[in-house]
Design an enzyme around this catalytic site. Structure first.
Site, short mmCIF file in Angstrom:
data_model
loop_
_atom_site.label_atom_id
_atom_site.label_comp_id
_atom_site.label_asym_id
_atom_site.label_seq_id
_atom_site.Cartn_x
_atom_site.Cartn_y
_atom_site.Cartn_z
N CYS A 33 14.35 -1.78 11.34
CA CYS A 33 13.98 -0.27 11.08
C CYS A 33 14.41 0.06 12.15
O CYS A 33 15.42 0.24 12.65
CB CYS A 33 12.41 -0.40 11.56
SG CYS A 33 11.90 0.47 10.98
N CYS A 74 12.74 3.34 13.32
CA CYS A 74 12.00 3.85 14.57
C CYS A 74 13.01 3.77 16.44
O CYS A 74 12.55 5.02 16.92
CB CYS A 74 10.81 3.95 14.18
SG CYS A 74 9.75 2.05 14.92
N LYS A 132 2.06 -3.73 5.59
CA LYS A 132 2.07 -2.94 7.15
C LYS A 132 0.97 -2.16 7.31
O LYS A 132 1.62 -0.63 6.45
CB LYS A 132 2.97 -2.58 7.71
CG LYS A 132 2.94 -2.28 8.45
CD LYS A 132 4.96 -2.15 9.56
CE LYS A 132 4.47 -1.28 11.15
NZ LYS A 132 6.03 -1.18 11.09
N ARG A 192 4.76 0.90 20.56
CA ARG A 192 5.63 2.41 20.69
C ARG A 192 5.45 2.06 22.42
O ARG A 192 7.19 2.88 22.81
CB ARG A 192 4.40 2.95 20.16
CG ARG A 192 4.43 2.74 19.22
CD ARG A 192 3.96 3.84 17.85
NE ARG A 192 4.00 3.49 16.84
CZ ARG A 192 2.78 4.27 15.44
NH1 ARG A 192 1.84 4.81 16.17
NH2 ARG A 192 2.20 2.62 14.32
N LYS A 240 0.27 -6.86 8.71
CA LYS A 240 0.40 -7.00 9.81
C LYS A 240 -0.87 -5.45 10.11
O LYS A 240 -0.28 -4.35 8.99
CB LYS A 240 1.28 -6.29 10.30
CG LYS A 240 1.54 -6.06 11.51
CD LYS A 240 3.47 -5.08 11.43
CE LYS A 240 3.46 -4.72 12.72
NZ LYS A 240 4.57 -4.11 13.22
C1 PBG Z 1 8.80 -0.35 13.46
C2 PBG Z 1 7.75 -1.85 14.92
C3 PBG Z 1 6.23 -1.24 14.87
C4 PBG Z 1 5.92 -2.74 15.17
C5 PBG Z 1 6.83 -3.12 14.37
N1 PBG Z 1 8.12 -3.38 14.05
C6 PBG Z 1 5.88 -0.27 15.39
C7 PBG Z 1 5.23 0.85 14.74
O1 PBG Z 1 5.66 0.57 13.38
O2 PBG Z 1 4.85 1.57 15.53
C8 PBG Z 1 4.47 -2.80 15.87
C9 PBG Z 1 4.34 -4.04 16.56
C10 PBG Z 1 3.54 -4.11 17.48
O3 PBG Z 1 2.28 -3.45 17.89
O4 PBG Z 1 3.64 -5.34 18.07
N2 PBG Z 1 8.15 0.11 12.81
#
Ligand code: PBG
Length: 331
Positions: A127, A129, A202, A212, A255
């Site tokens: 990812c 981010c 997701k 985050r 998820k």
């Molecule tokens: C990145 C990502 C996230 C999570 C996993 N990969 C954060 C999001 O999408 O904001 C969340 C995992 C967690 O909350 O344990 N995109």
């Protein structure tokens, strides 16, 4: 009337008979927790010089790159199914270029882990981010995440992780077409054996908050509802799973897990690939927070939450409890 004759007359079904002793309960248990199906998320921080506890995730830490080998050995010894790696880079930019840096935290950790624990399953989250200054999972164009411009960047990151030793790459960005793009890039670079576990369903969830803070990846403006799924949609989760399998996903994920057990169960009956469920940061942190107040028993609640996810149909459970739960189950 004696009790026996009343029982016959009313045909009482005595379901408590199999609950009488631990051995009887164990004999008829329908779902068994197995640490080999647990995956532990780990945060590798390029800037950390020592283990740095994460305030929002009690018991979890950001690890320096040189701790990676030890973590992999620990996972192998604990007998868990694998590790899922997230990276915190030295530097961010607006295109998340550091995600694909072969010398970034995730590739460096993967190489060390692969050498130290050759048999351990290593999964790399894909990812942008954690690597973008704006915190969105793709490239921004006029304030919006540009889907197709993001695909090559995700593909380059996946190739970098595969080359560093990841068995599995796990795209979590929710761009359309990313599984096909990543598969093509892996095949074109001779990485035909690297598997893809797609975060197919997701949801745009409030339960990601503690992650985050841990991974420093909150969007600086807006939110992720333009690319992550609406929590109200189950049918769409089936569609997402079907699309990703057609694009070449070897396994798919739902998820979060606990608040989406119905989605896990629905995807399970429709998809023939292995199904993962991610018990996310907010699910874990909420149990910890309640336990700290003495409002619930952490171990009991954690194991119950994990058995519920398995009962719903998940083959693989990604959970921050993985290492700890493996120890509990061994006792
Ligand atoms: C990145 C990502 C996230 C999570 C996993 N990969 C954060 C999001 O999408 O904001 C969340 C995992 C967690 O909350 O344990 N995109």
């Amino acid at each position: 009337m004696t009790l026996e004759s009343r029982e016959r007359a009313h045909a009482i079904r005595r379901t408590r008979r199999f609950r009488r002793t631990p051995a009887l309960r164990s004999l008829v248990r329908e779902t068994r927790l197995d640490p080999r199906s647990f995956v532990q998320p780990v945060f590798i921080d390029a800037r950390a010089t020592s283990e740095t506890p994460i305030p929002t995730l009690p018991g979890q830490s950001r690890w320096p790159i040189d701790a990676a080998a030890g973590l992999a050995v620990r996972a192998a010894k604990a007998g868990i199914g694998g590790l899922l790696l997230f990276g915190l880079p030295d530097d961010k930019d607006d295109r998340g270029a550091a995600a694909a840096d072969p010398l970034g935290p995730v590739p460096r950790a993967l190489r060390a882990m692969r050498a130290a624990a050759p048999g351990t399953v290593l999964i790399a989250d894909v990812c942008l981010c954690e690597y973008t200054t704006h915190g969105h999972c793709g490239v921004l164009r006029a304030g919006e995440v540009d889907n197709d411009e993001t695909l090559p960047l995700l593909s380059q990151a996946a190739v970098a992780y595969a080359e560093a030793g990841a068995d599995v790459v796990a795209p979590s960005d929710m761009m359309d077409g990313r599984v096909a793009a990543i598969r093509e890039a892996l095949d074109a670079t001779g990485r035909r054996d690297t598997a893809i576990l797609s975060y197919a369903a997701k949801f745009a969830s409030s339960f990601y908050g503690p992650f985050r803070a841990a991974a420093d990846c909150a969007p600086q403006s807006g939110d992720r509802t333009g690319y992550q799924m609406d929590p109200a949609n189950r049918r769409e989760a089936l569609l997402e799973g079907a699309i990703d399998v057609v694009e070449g996903a070897d396994a798919i994920m739902v998820k979060p897990a606990g608040p989406y057990l119905d989605v896990i169960a629905a995807v399970r009956v429709r998809a023939d690939v292995p199904l993962a469920a991610y018990q996310v940061s907010g699910e874990y942190a909420a149990l910890h927070a309640a336990a700290e107040h003495g409002w619930l028993d952490l171990r009991g609640a954690a194991l119950e939450s994990l058995v519920a996810i398995a009962r719903a149909g998940a083959d693989i459970t990604i959970t921050y409890f993985a290492l700890e739960a493996a120890a509990w189950l061994r006792e």
